[in-house]
Write a protein that holds these residues in place. Structure first.
Motif, short mmCIF file in Angstrom:
data_model
loop_
_atom_site.label_atom_id
_atom_site.label_comp_id
_atom_site.label_asym_id
_atom_site.label_seq_id
_atom_site.Cartn_x
_atom_site.Cartn_y
_atom_site.Cartn_z
N ARG A 51 0.84 -1.20 0.00
CA ARG A 51 0.00 0.00 0.00
C ARG A 51 0.88 1.25 0.00
N ARG A 52 0.33 2.34 -0.50
CA ARG A 52 1.01 3.64 -0.41
C ARG A 52 1.15 4.08 1.04
N TYR A 53 0.36 3.50 1.92
CA TYR A 53 0.36 3.88 3.34
C TYR A 53 1.35 3.07 4.16
N HIS A 54 1.96 2.06 3.56
CA HIS A 54 2.95 1.28 4.29
C HIS A 54 4.25 2.07 4.41
N GLY A 55 4.74 2.20 5.62
CA GLY A 55 5.96 2.95 5.84
C GLY A 55 6.42 2.82 7.27
N LEU A 56 7.60 3.33 7.53
CA LEU A 56 8.19 3.25 8.87
C LEU A 56 8.02 4.53 9.67
N LEU A 57 7.96 5.66 9.01
CA LEU A 57 7.81 6.92 9.74
C LEU A 57 6.79 7.78 9.01
N LEU A 58 5.55 7.70 9.46
CA LEU A 58 4.45 8.47 8.92
C LEU A 58 3.94 9.33 10.07
N SER A 59 4.13 10.62 9.95
CA SER A 59 3.95 11.52 11.09
C SER A 59 2.79 12.48 10.88
N ALA A 60 2.07 12.79 11.96
CA ALA A 60 0.99 13.79 11.93
C ALA A 60 1.57 15.14 12.32
N LEU A 61 1.56 16.09 11.38
CA LEU A 61 2.13 17.41 11.65
C LEU A 61 1.26 18.21 12.59
N ARG A 62 -0.06 17.93 12.56
CA ARG A 62 -1.01 18.62 13.43
C ARG A 62 -1.91 17.54 14.03
N PRO A 63 -1.42 16.87 15.05
CA PRO A 63 -2.12 15.67 15.56
C PRO A 63 -3.61 15.89 15.76
N PRO A 64 -4.42 14.93 15.23
CA PRO A 64 -3.99 13.70 14.56
C PRO A 64 -4.02 13.78 13.05
N THR A 65 -3.96 14.99 12.46
CA THR A 65 -4.12 15.14 11.02
C THR A 65 -2.87 15.72 10.37
N GLU A 66 -3.03 16.09 9.09
CA GLU A 66 -1.92 16.56 8.27
C GLU A 66 -0.76 15.56 8.32
N ARG A 67 -1.09 14.33 7.96
CA ARG A 67 -0.12 13.24 8.05
C ARG A 67 0.74 13.16 6.79
N VAL A 68 2.02 12.95 7.01
CA VAL A 68 2.99 12.91 5.91
C VAL A 68 3.85 11.66 6.04
N MET A 69 4.20 11.11 4.88
CA MET A 69 5.11 9.97 4.84
C MET A 69 6.53 10.49 4.72
N LEU A 70 7.38 10.11 5.65
CA LEU A 70 8.77 10.56 5.66
C LEU A 70 9.74 9.45 5.31
N VAL A 71 9.58 8.28 5.94
CA VAL A 71 10.43 7.13 5.63
C VAL A 71 9.51 5.97 5.23
N ASN A 72 9.65 5.53 3.99
CA ASN A 72 8.75 4.51 3.47
C ASN A 72 9.18 3.10 3.82
N GLY A 73 10.47 2.87 3.94
CA GLY A 73 10.92 1.52 4.22
C GLY A 73 12.43 1.45 4.24
N ILE A 74 12.93 0.22 4.23
CA ILE A 74 14.37 0.00 4.21
C ILE A 74 14.68 -1.17 3.28
N GLU A 75 15.94 -1.22 2.87
CA GLU A 75 16.47 -2.41 2.21
C GLU A 75 17.63 -2.89 3.06
#
Length: 644
Positions: free
Chosen positions: A29-53
């Protein structure tokens, strides 16, 4: 997708942000990630780190510890090193058993209250020369969007001992990496990741991601630690009184493990994921990965997530937060992900609030530390404002009519929980007097009459009209809507599960006797599945057997056959009320209706209950894999069917 890709894990930070992925490690999913943060809790959510290899480097060469799916659907590398075992309790953990007997354990967890994630690797019998290599994948996008290679992305790094930081876009928080390895700056773009769940949902499904460099850890000598935090504040909070990333990770791990154990059973830990901060109070995320906080969902879910779980203070903080946004006798149906203007477009959210407020006041009686006298007054004041607004008339034609029932709706709007709209087409308009709205309305009046006798006569008038006007002699159950389109006497005879609320799910049982027994029987015989009731009778012309296809096809099926687990709670309570709430009946209800939902906890959103499922076998889970009201109602069902 294989079975491991269909099983998803969730780590929530209590602020609206989260990490999620699959048991296989492949993002679907586009929503799968390791660091998805809410800039204005609990909304304005942004994906910062999607994963690792990740790879393990030994004298024998490189062994992959992760896989990715690329266009046109190729998984690379074809396999990972050795056999893999996955567990999701107390947090996601993978164990790789390598050829020759060596093992690697990889775990990750999100500390409560921090926009951060802790990753840790431990090895055994690896040999001192073994090194772990890890590449993080970065984006910097709205969590609903996809990312593509672009010249605006900044891939430079701030580097110092045990720390690296990147900020792909100036408007977003920097990503701070705390580690006990070595960092080499080697910026690259990885192109055309494929997200299979998005493809199946008819959405855009290809993304490019940036990777700034490589971390190298002497895994043969010591455990590896990588902490990813959204901004300096979160990173500093983890490092407070700690000299190293490894020490910070150890301290956070012990604290988080203790916190989760204190929550109790796994379902109580699942419940914790939905309860998040909003301003100075609390709210409930309706579902992960894409919902924010919705009024209707919040007031239904709070009964199980908080009240049945003994989290009364959380329930108080949630409901008091919503008392501040009553407008024209209505509570909002949702807060948007961006902006401040809530949507007041629901007839039932405000009524569900009254049910939840009453149950909180009851549960907190004699507990002033939970609910003060001023809190009780504020809750009662909100209830009175809602009932006065509905009685006199408010937005969207919501008003009490002469028979004591509640009318609502107009062309082009969808006010009940069956709320899909495709362009100008309202799929299930339900304009007039929907059956569950009457059950909620009369329950709300009944509860309010205990504090204000003014409402009591309206209850009696409405009860009389309800049974007289909603009974469908031909089908021997209840009409779904009467006075359809506000036409006196027009009825909707389709068989839907909404009628169950006249018997169960609410404090006041509207329908009793043989007719109540018959309603329960119809819902069980014609709608019931192992994951709850279908939303429409299979013999109806609009029935859709599966929730599949593009957005339009799925929306057309959403309330026309699709199974909704959250309705199971009302059904089980109705079933018990008509059978007699005995220990034998509770045991039978648990075995027949609750156990299949408990089995479901291991097949989609791990430890949670899905939003919906296909109407026909094998009833594949669909929609949000982590749904608040579904999970909350399972907790309520366990309480209803307990031996005590």
């Amino acid at each position: 997708m294989n079975e491991l890709e269909a099983r998803e894990w969730l780590e929530a930070d209590g602020l609206g942000g989260f990490a999620s992925g699959t048991a296989s490690g492949i993002r679907t999913r586009r929503y799968h990630g390791l660091l998805l943060s809410a800039l204005r809790p609990p909304t304005e959510r942004v994906m910062l780190v999607n994963g690792i290899e990740g790879w393990l480097r030994t004298p024998d060469g490189l062994m992959p510890l992760s896989q990715q799916r690329y266009a046109p659907g190729v998984v690379h590398p074809p396999s990972v090193a050795g056999a893999v075992h996955f567990e999701h309790e107390p947090w996601p953990t993978w164990r790789f058993r390598l050829p020759g007997g060596a093992e690697i354990e990889f775990e990750l967890f999100v500390p409560r209250g921090l926009a951060a994630i802790v990753l840790g690797w431990r090895g055994s019998e690896l040999g001192q020369s073994a090194r772990l290599l890890v590449r993080p994948f970065l984006s910097g996008r709205d969590f609903h969007a996809l990312y593509h290679e672009n010249a605006a992305a900044r891939l430079d790094a701030e580097i110092r001992s045990g720390r690296a930081a990147w900020q792909t876009h100036a408007a977003l928080p920097k990503v701070v990496a705390l580690h006990n390895g070595e960092y080499t700056h080697e910026p690259l773009w990885y192109r055309q990741f494929v997200y299979e769940e998005e493809r199946q949902r008819g959405q855009d499904f290809v993304e490019d991601l940036a990777t700034p460099g490589v971390f190298s850890f002497a895994l043969g000598e010591q455990p590896a630690t990588l902490i990813l935090a959204a901004g300096d504040e979160a990173a500093d909070a983890l490092m407070r009184s700690c000299e190293s990333a490894a020490q910070a990770a150890k301290k956070a791990r012990a604290r988080e493990l203790r916190r989760r154990r204190d929550l109790g059973a796994p379902l109580q830990r699942a419940a914790d994921a939905y309860i998040v901060s909003r301003g100075d109070g609390r709210t409930i995320i309706a579902g992960y990965p894409w919902f924010a906080d919705w009024g209707r969902d919040t007031f239904i879910a709070v009964r199980g997530l908080c009240l049945s779980s003994g989290r009364l203070r959380d329930a108080r903080d949630v409901l008091m937060q919503w008392t501040q946004v009553v407008s024209e006798g209505m509570l909002p149906n949702r807060f948007p992900d961006r902006g401040d203007t809530p949507d007041y477009n629901s007839v039932d959210a405000s009524l569900w609030f009254i049910i939840a407020a009453h149950e909180l006041i009851q549960a907190a009686e004699g507990k002033p530390r939970v609910l003060s006298k001023s809190d009780v007054r504020a809750l009662h004041a909100a209830v009175g404002t809602i009932l006065r607004g509905y009685s006199a008339g408010t937005r969207y034609g919501i008003r009490m009519t002469a028979d004591g029932l509640l009318a609502a709706g107009g062309p082009g709007v969808q006010l009940t929980w069956m709320d899909v709209k495709l362009g100008d087409w309202v799929v299930t308009p339900r304009i007039g007097k929907p059956v569950e709205i009457q059950a909620l309305w009369l329950s709300a009046l009944h509860l309010a009459s205990g504090n204000d006798s003014h409402w009591a006569p309206l209850v009696e008038r409405g009860l009389d009209a309800f049974e007289r006007r909603f009974w469908n002699d031909k089908a021997r159950c209840l009409y779904d809507v009467v006075d359809c389109g506000h036409v006196d006497g027009a009825v909707s005879g389709e068989i839907r599960p909404n009628q169950i609320f006249a018997v169960g799910g609410l404090p006041l049982q509207i329908l009793k006797g043989p007719r109540a027994v018959r309603v329960v029987a119809v819902v069980e015989e014609q709608l019931w599945t192992p994951l709850g009731p279908r939303s429409l009778d299979p013999d109806h012309r609009d029935y859709r057997p599966a929730y599949v296809g593009d957005a339009a096809q799925r929306d057309a099926a959403y309330h026309n056959g699709t199974v909704w687990p959250w309705l199971a709670g009302a059904f089980v309570q109705a079933w018990l009320r008509t059978r007699g709430d005995t220990s034998a009946a509770r045991a039978e209800a648990r075995q027949r209706f609750v156990e299949p939902l408990l089995d479901h906890l291991e097949e989609a959103g791990l430890g949670h209950v899905s939003e919906i499922a296909d109407a026909e076998p094998p009833h594949a889970p669909r929609g949000c894999p982590f749904q608040a009201w579904s999970t909350g109602e399972l907790i309520r069902m366990l309480s209803m069917t307990s031996e005590s």
